[in-house]
Design a protein around this motif. Structure first.
Motif, PDB file in Angstrom:
ATOM      1  N   ARG A   1     -33.743 -27.288 -16.955  1.00 53.26           N
ATOM      2  CA  ARG A   1     -34.010 -27.383 -18.391  1.00 53.26           C
ATOM      3  C   ARG A   1     -32.695 -27.174 -19.136  1.00 53.26           C
ATOM      4  NH1 ARG A   1     -38.644 -23.530 -20.494  1.00 53.26           N
ATOM      5  NH2 ARG A   1     -38.230 -24.739 -22.369  1.00 53.26           N
ATOM      6  N   LEU A   2     -32.514 -27.907 -20.218  1.00 52.20           N
ATOM      7  CA  LEU A   2     -31.340 -27.730 -21.073  1.00 52.20           C
ATOM      8  C   LEU A   2     -31.819 -27.575 -22.503  1.00 52.20           C
ATOM      9  CD1 LEU A   2     -28.241 -27.751 -21.470  1.00 52.20           C
ATOM     10  CD2 LEU A   2     -28.414 -30.235 -21.779  1.00 52.20           C
ATOM     11  N   ARG A   3     -31.573 -26.402 -23.079  1.00 50.06           N
ATOM     12  CA  ARG A   3     -31.995 -26.138 -24.460  1.00 50.06           C
ATOM     13  C   ARG A   3     -30.754 -26.131 -25.345  1.00 50.06           C
ATOM     14  NH1 ARG A   3     -34.703 -21.464 -25.660  1.00 50.06           N
ATOM     15  NH2 ARG A   3     -36.366 -22.524 -26.781  1.00 50.06           N
ATOM     16  N   LEU A   4     -30.800 -26.935 -26.413  1.00 55.86           N
ATOM     17  CA  LEU A   4     -29.644 -27.135 -27.282  1.00 55.86           C
ATOM     18  C   LEU A   4     -29.957 -26.666 -28.697  1.00 55.86           C
ATOM     19  CD1 LEU A   4     -28.897 -30.792 -26.134  1.00 55.86           C
ATOM     20  CD2 LEU A   4     -27.582 -28.774 -25.480  1.00 55.86           C
TER      21      LEU A   4
ATOM     22  N   VAL B   1     -32.170 -40.080 -26.327  1.00 58.19           N
ATOM     23  CA  VAL B   1     -31.239 -39.591 -25.312  1.00 58.19           C
ATOM     24  C   VAL B   1     -29.806 -39.583 -25.834  1.00 58.19           C
ATOM     25  CG1 VAL B   1     -30.652 -41.749 -24.079  1.00 58.19           C
ATOM     26  CG2 VAL B   1     -30.888 -39.593 -22.822  1.00 58.19           C
ATOM     27  N   LEU B   2     -29.460 -40.538 -26.703  1.00 58.10           N
ATOM     28  CA  LEU B   2     -28.124 -40.518 -27.302  1.00 58.10           C
ATOM     29  C   LEU B   2     -27.958 -39.314 -28.220  1.00 58.10           C
ATOM     30  CD1 LEU B   2     -27.500 -44.303 -28.067  1.00 58.10           C
ATOM     31  CD2 LEU B   2     -26.497 -42.923 -26.237  1.00 58.10           C
ATOM     32  N   ASP B   3     -29.021 -38.934 -28.895  1.00 57.24           N
ATOM     33  CA  ASP B   3     -28.981 -37.740 -29.743  1.00 57.24           C
ATOM     34  C   ASP B   3     -28.765 -36.494 -28.896  1.00 57.24           C
ATOM     35  OD1 ASP B   3     -29.349 -36.148 -32.142  1.00 57.24           O
ATOM     36  OD2 ASP B   3     -31.346 -35.677 -31.394  1.00 57.24           O
ATOM     37  N   TYR B   4     -29.513 -36.373 -27.792  1.00 57.46           N
ATOM     38  CA  TYR B   4     -29.321 -35.229 -26.892  1.00 57.46           C
ATOM     39  C   TYR B   4     -27.888 -35.183 -26.364  1.00 57.46           C
ATOM     40  CZ  TYR B   4     -34.433 -34.708 -26.639  1.00 57.46           C
ATOM     41  OH  TYR B   4     -35.755 -34.506 -26.926  1.00 57.46           O
ATOM     42  N   ALA B   5     -27.383 -36.332 -25.906  1.00 57.38           N
ATOM     43  CA  ALA B   5     -26.044 -36.369 -25.326  1.00 57.38           C
ATOM     44  C   ALA B   5     -24.985 -36.010 -26.362  1.00 57.38           C
ATOM     45  CB  ALA B   5     -25.778 -37.756 -24.742  1.00 57.38           C
ATOM     46  N   HIS B   6     -25.137 -36.545 -27.569  1.00 54.21           N
ATOM     47  CA  HIS B   6     -24.165 -36.252 -28.628  1.00 54.21           C
ATOM     48  C   HIS B   6     -24.112 -34.758 -28.934  1.00 54.21           C
ATOM     49  CE1 HIS B   6     -22.101 -36.326 -32.490  1.00 54.21           C
ATOM     50  NE2 HIS B   6     -23.125 -35.678 -33.003  1.00 54.21           N
ATOM     51  N   ASN B   7     -25.273 -34.147 -29.081  1.00 54.18           N
ATOM     52  CA  ASN B   7     -25.297 -32.726 -29.433  1.00 54.18           C
ATOM     53  C   ASN B   7     -24.850 -31.844 -28.268  1.00 54.18           C
ATOM     54  OD1 ASN B   7     -26.356 -32.235 -32.277  1.00 54.18           O
ATOM     55  ND2 ASN B   7     -27.787 -33.768 -31.521  1.00 54.18           N
ATOM     56  N   ALA B   8     -25.140 -32.241 -27.048  1.00 55.45           N
ATOM     57  CA  ALA B   8     -24.657 -31.478 -25.899  1.00 55.45           C
ATOM     58  C   ALA B   8     -23.139 -31.504 -25.845  1.00 55.45           C
ATOM     59  CB  ALA B   8     -25.247 -32.044 -24.609  1.00 55.45           C
ATOM     60  N   ARG B   9     -22.552 -32.671 -26.115  1.00 53.76           N
ATOM     61  CA  ARG B   9     -21.093 -32.776 -26.106  1.00 53.76           C
ATOM     62  C   ARG B   9     -20.476 -31.965 -27.242  1.00 53.76           C
ATOM     63  NH1 ARG B   9     -21.995 -39.107 -25.284  1.00 53.76           N
ATOM     64  NH2 ARG B   9     -22.146 -39.177 -23.006  1.00 53.76           N
ATOM     65  N   GLU B  10     -21.149 -31.942 -28.402  1.00 53.31           N
ATOM     66  CA  GLU B  10     -20.663 -31.129 -29.517  1.00 53.31           C
ATOM     67  C   GLU B  10     -20.608 -29.657 -29.133  1.00 53.31           C
ATOM     68  OE1 GLU B  10     -19.880 -31.931 -33.065  1.00 53.31           O
ATOM     69  OE2 GLU B  10     -19.357 -33.704 -31.895  1.00 53.31           O
TER      70      GLU B  10
END
Length: 362
Positions: free
Chosen positions: A269-272, A310-319
């Motif tokens: 699980r990944l919680r952002l 998924v692009l939203d998740y990836a963007h925020n994870a990278r942030e």
């Protein structure tokens, strides 16, 4: 004594803050570099008031997102009841709603009210005890979209209210849940699903500073269970629509989780922490860096939705300094042009292939 700001003057005169600031600039120039907002002394306030138009019953919307004013000043300008969570303006077509979790706890409002990971806001209807009905403010919210009325949401902490922004109702408009009332007896409550039109939802976060300090959290992943499904209560009073997650999608995630386990790359699980709430992809494959969004269908609308999520998740994870790669999980291959679109965007597609899964890399 209350500070005089463009917001308070705009409310007093029923004009936009732009008109107030135009007067301020004509008198005093631009806002000093070390100041974040205009705060006027008595002489300045008097001078600005003398240059504003005569107060009339025709009111422009005066508040801007983030403005904190006395609640009574809002009702003095736009009408409506000074107490209660939902009230309708008597001078505009707006509906005003006020959220105060600390105060609402005595009615059970705090149990379900708040930001959701999808960006919507759950708002509990009126009625301190007994089953809530679609009357008065609840009826106004239920019919607001059909009648073209804007819902203006405030975060209240008596005697002040902070303007969060403009909302409308989502799909579904509302759900029915059982919560305790003021008398501690369980009753049926209406929980409205509100989505922002022009708003800053982070103003609704109970602990904004704490959320900004959080880091991504990785934990164990468990296959979803059909018992986790949230069923919407049907009834003639409720509009159509539901939020029920399909068992097909649950089974797809469970099978993919077992497949990942078999190849030695188990899911997590990944919680952002994002925008005052927590968002979470369907799964995270730490060994590969994949953030995964699953959909129950290869239909165009489902795939397009998965791509955006998924692009939203990836963007925020990278942030948040987490290196990830986006992946969408589907029950089969999507249409060729959607496969090309996914590849162009750097998205890996995991497509079911019998008892196994095929990885379509960008």
């Amino acid at each position: 004594m209350e500070p005089v700001t463009p917001a308070t003057l705009a409310l007093d005169f029923g004009v936009s803050q732009k008109r107030v600031r135009d007067v301020l600039r004509s008198l005093y120039g631009t806002l000093p570099d070390d100041a974040t907002r205009w705060v006027l002394d008595d002489l300045q306030a008097l001078e600005v008031r003398s240059r504003l138009p005569t107060v009339s019953d025709e009111s422009e919307w005066a508040l801007e997102i983030g403005d904190r004013v006395r609640r009574r000043a809002i009702h003095r300008r736009y009408g409506g009841r000074h107490q209660g969570g939902i009230t309708t303006s008597t001078k505009t077509r707006d509906i005003f709603i006020f959220t105060d979790p600390a105060r609402g706890a005595r009615y059970g409002y705090d149990l379900l009210e708040g930001l959701r990971p999808d960006g919507s806001f759950a708002y509990t209807g009126q009625g301190p005890s007994g089953n809530q009905e679609f009357i008065d403010g609840n009826k106004a919210l239920l019919e607001s979209a059909d009648e073209g009325r804007i819902i203006r949401l405030f975060n209240a902490k008596s005697p002040y209210a902070t303007y969060v922004g403009a909302f409308t109702t989502g799909d579904p408009v509302c759900e029915l849940h059982m919560i305790p009332g003021e008398d501690k007896v369980l009753r049926r409550a209406i929980v409205f699903n509100l989505v922002p039109l022009d708003a800053n939802p982070i103003l609704l976060a109970p602990n904004r500073s704490k959320l900004r300090m959080l880091k991504p959290q990785i934990g164990p992943w468990n296959p979803p269970d059909a018992s986790d499904m949230k069923l919407v209560v049907d009834g003639t009073q409720l509009p159509p629509g539901d939020r029920v997650v399909s068992r097909v999608e649950f089974q797809l995630q469970a099978d993919f989780g077992r497949w990942l386990e078999g190849r030695g790359t188990p899911a997590s699980r990944l919680r952002l922490p994002v925008g005052g709430t927590i968002i979470e992809p369907d799964m995270y494959v730490e060994a590969e860096g994949w953030v995964v969004e699953a959909k129950k269908s290869t239909g165009r609308e489902y795939v397009r939705m998965a791509i955006g999520q998924v692009l939203d998740y990836a963007h925020n994870a990278r942030e948040l300094a987490t290196e990830v790669s986006p992946m969408i999980l589907l029950p089969g291959r999507s249409e060729p042009d959607l496969q090309e679109l996914s590849a162009d965007l750097g998205i890996t597609v995991a497509a079911r292939d019998g008892d196994s899964f095929e990885l379509l890399h960008p």
